[in-house]
Design an enzyme around this catalytic site. Sequence first.
Site, PDB file in Angstrom:
ATOM      1  N   SER A 149       0.854  -1.193   0.000  1.00 58.68           N
ATOM      2  CA  SER A 149       0.000   0.000   0.000  1.00 58.68           C
ATOM      3  C   SER A 149       0.890   1.243   0.000  1.00 58.68           C
ATOM      4  O   SER A 149       2.074   1.156   0.355  1.00 58.68           O
ATOM      5  CB  SER A 149      -0.850  -0.009   1.272  1.00 58.68           C
ATOM      6  OG  SER A 149      -1.503   1.234   1.452  1.00 58.68           O
ATOM      7  N   TYR A 162      -1.861  -0.693  10.520  1.00 58.53           N
ATOM      8  CA  TYR A 162      -1.979  -1.056   9.099  1.00 58.53           C
ATOM      9  C   TYR A 162      -0.645  -0.778   8.405  1.00 58.53           C
ATOM     10  O   TYR A 162      -0.131  -1.628   7.664  1.00 58.53           O
ATOM     11  CB  TYR A 162      -3.110  -0.251   8.448  1.00 58.53           C
ATOM     12  CG  TYR A 162      -3.337  -0.569   6.978  1.00 58.53           C
ATOM     13  CD1 TYR A 162      -3.759  -1.831   6.570  1.00 58.53           C
ATOM     14  CD2 TYR A 162      -3.126   0.402   5.994  1.00 58.53           C
ATOM     15  CE1 TYR A 162      -3.963  -2.122   5.223  1.00 58.53           C
ATOM     16  CE2 TYR A 162      -3.341   0.122   4.649  1.00 58.53           C
ATOM     17  CZ  TYR A 162      -3.751  -1.140   4.270  1.00 58.53           C
ATOM     18  OH  TYR A 162      -3.947  -1.425   2.933  1.00 58.53           O
TER      19      TYR A 162
HETATM   20  N1  LIG Z   1      -8.525  -0.374  -1.673  1.00 58.45           N
HETATM   21  C1  LIG Z   1      -7.477   0.380  -1.407  1.00 58.45           C
HETATM   22  O1  LIG Z   1      -7.562   1.639  -1.369  1.00 58.45           O
HETATM   23  C2  LIG Z   1      -6.124  -0.249  -1.143  1.00 58.45           C
HETATM   24  C3  LIG Z   1      -5.018   0.592  -1.042  1.00 58.45           C
HETATM   25  C4  LIG Z   1      -3.783   0.041  -0.754  1.00 58.45           C
HETATM   26  C5  LIG Z   1      -3.657  -1.326  -0.596  1.00 58.45           C
HETATM   27  N2  LIG Z   1      -4.737  -2.134  -0.687  1.00 58.45           N
HETATM   28  C6  LIG Z   1      -4.553  -3.580  -0.463  1.00 58.45           C
HETATM   29  O2  LIG Z   1      -5.132  -4.313  -1.502  1.00 58.45           O
HETATM   30  C7  LIG Z   1      -5.461  -5.631  -1.039  1.00 58.45           C
HETATM   31  C8  LIG Z   1      -6.860  -5.993  -1.518  1.00 58.45           C
HETATM   32  O3  LIG Z   1      -7.787  -5.158  -0.901  1.00 58.45           O
HETATM   33  P1  LIG Z   1      -9.070  -4.563  -1.628  1.00 58.45           P
HETATM   34  O4  LIG Z   1      -8.915  -3.097  -1.625  1.00 58.45           O
HETATM   35  O5  LIG Z   1      -9.340  -5.281  -2.883  1.00 58.45           O
HETATM   36  O6  LIG Z   1     -10.173  -4.871  -0.500  1.00 58.45           O
HETATM   37  P2  LIG Z   1     -11.409  -5.891  -0.404  1.00 58.45           P
HETATM   38  O7  LIG Z   1     -12.340  -5.676  -1.526  1.00 58.45           O
HETATM   39  O8  LIG Z   1     -11.911  -5.751   0.988  1.00 58.45           O
HETATM   40  O9  LIG Z   1     -10.719  -7.322  -0.593  1.00 58.45           O
HETATM   41  C9  LIG Z   1     -10.099  -8.025   0.453  1.00 58.45           C
HETATM   42  C10 LIG Z   1     -10.086  -9.492   0.095  1.00 58.45           C
HETATM   43  O10 LIG Z   1      -9.414 -10.208   1.139  1.00 58.45           O
HETATM   44  C11 LIG Z   1     -10.202 -11.369   1.428  1.00 58.45           C
HETATM   45  N3  LIG Z   1     -10.000 -11.844   2.793  1.00 58.45           N
HETATM   46  C12 LIG Z   1     -10.264 -11.152   3.934  1.00 58.45           C
HETATM   47  N4  LIG Z   1      -9.983 -11.937   4.989  1.00 58.45           N
HETATM   48  C13 LIG Z   1      -9.558 -13.135   4.502  1.00 58.45           C
HETATM   49  C14 LIG Z   1      -9.125 -14.340   5.102  1.00 58.45           C
HETATM   50  N5  LIG Z   1      -9.076 -14.458   6.435  1.00 58.45           N
HETATM   51  N6  LIG Z   1      -8.767 -15.376   4.310  1.00 58.45           N
HETATM   52  C15 LIG Z   1      -8.821 -15.248   2.958  1.00 58.45           C
HETATM   53  N7  LIG Z   1      -9.202 -14.117   2.330  1.00 58.45           N
HETATM   54  C16 LIG Z   1      -9.562 -13.078   3.103  1.00 58.45           C
HETATM   55  C17 LIG Z   1     -11.633 -10.912   1.209  1.00 58.45           C
HETATM   56  O11 LIG Z   1     -12.482 -12.026   0.947  1.00 58.45           O
HETATM   57  P3  LIG Z   1     -13.454 -12.745   1.998  1.00 58.45           P
HETATM   58  O12 LIG Z   1     -14.034 -11.701   2.886  1.00 58.45           O
HETATM   59  O13 LIG Z   1     -14.444 -13.416   1.107  1.00 58.45           O
HETATM   60  O14 LIG Z   1     -12.584 -13.731   2.721  1.00 58.45           O
HETATM   61  C18 LIG Z   1     -11.474 -10.080  -0.058  1.00 58.45           C
HETATM   62  O15 LIG Z   1     -11.513 -10.902  -1.181  1.00 58.45           O
HETATM   63  C19 LIG Z   1      -5.283  -5.595   0.476  1.00 58.45           C
HETATM   64  O16 LIG Z   1      -4.079  -6.211   0.842  1.00 58.45           O
HETATM   65  C20 LIG Z   1      -5.233  -4.103   0.790  1.00 58.45           C
HETATM   66  O17 LIG Z   1      -4.504  -3.815   1.957  1.00 58.45           O
HETATM   67  C21 LIG Z   1      -5.971  -1.622  -0.984  1.00 58.45           C
END
Ligand SMILES: NC(=O)c1ccc[n+]([C@@H]2O[C@H](COP(=O)([O-])OP(=O)(O)OC[C@H]3O[C@@H](n4cnc5c(N)ncnc54)[C@H](OP(=O)(O)O)[C@@H]3O)[C@@H](O)[C@H]2O)c1
Length: 252
Positions: A149, A162
């Site tokens: 991130s 985080y």
């Molecule tokens: N969105 C942003 O602004 C942003 C910015 C910087 C970095 N990121 C990073 O990008 C990555 C993806 O996030 P996103 O933004 O796409 O958010 P998201 O839509 O909330 O996706 C998170 C994913 O992680 C899965 N997950 C959560 N707990 C889990 C577990 N215990 N076991 C297996 N899977 C699990 C969730 O699926 P289930 O709930 O179905 O398990 C979901 O598919 C993360 O690492 C986040 O830190 C995002």
Amino acid sequence: MEPVLEGTVALVTGASSGIGAAAASVLAAQGAAVALAARRKDRLDALAADIREQGGTALVLECDITDQAQAAGAVERTAAELGRLDTLINNAGVMLLGPVVDAPLSEWQRMVDLNVLGLLYCAHAALPHLLRSAQDAPRQVADMVNISSVAGRAARNGNGVYALTKFGIGAFSESLRQELADRYVRVSLVEPGATATELASHNRPEILESIRSQFGQRIQAEDIADAIGYIVTRPRHVAVNEMLIRPTEQVR
Ligand SMILES: NC(=O)c1ccc[n+]([C@@H]2O[C@H](COP(=O)([O-])OP(=O)(O)OC[C@H]3O[C@@H](n4cnc5c(N)ncnc54)[C@H](OP(=O)(O)O)[C@@H]3O)[C@@H](O)[C@H]2O)c1
């Protein structure tokens, strides 16, 4: 022209929404058979159906990767049922923000359990397979892409734990990159800025309110998936070590 990832297998953690779902679609479109890991099976089933409809191959892995046995099981099922593992996208993550003072410890535990330990469990189980694929046709190179991130580059007031988890992923990725460079397992770090996904929705209502007022422009999950697709389709002699991707208007 044959898609670049034809004959390869990718595992995406957190494939049920956001960046992971978009990345899985991109990898499948490039010819990879994709294993989709997350807890919400209905979401994974829908994505798998979509990928199959486009002519791709998808395996649904309902699992909680904070459980070491389930994380290792997801990797082993991928290799057993799809035949190999060339690409691991370590994407699953949770972001729970707010002041350190009086923060619920359970939120810190959830972030460390998933963002750090979950990623490490998957990496540990996947490495023997990635090392084998890197010696093998069709590409003689393998990839581990770790999703960090902007918070893995700069800590801010209110994102302490985080940021701790994402800085940790950066350190681990760089160390592992150096360890594996001459064995052609490329380790890449992707650092998204504000992206429109479900990520923020898991915060407490009062935190969510303050996050909303901070968020300006956001990019789409597909924008990050595009970057992931770029990284893993480079020729064997090119390693994209790190990518920081913000919405154009995001300053910090
Ligand atoms: N969105 C942003 O602004 C942003 C910015 C910087 C970095 N990121 C990073 O990008 C990555 C993806 O996030 P996103 O933004 O796409 O958010 P998201 O839509 O909330 O996706 C998170 C994913 O992680 C899965 N997950 C959560 N707990 C889990 C577990 N215990 N076991 C297996 N899977 C699990 C969730 O699926 P289930 O709930 O179905 O398990 C979901 O598919 C993360 O690492 C986040 O830190 C995002």
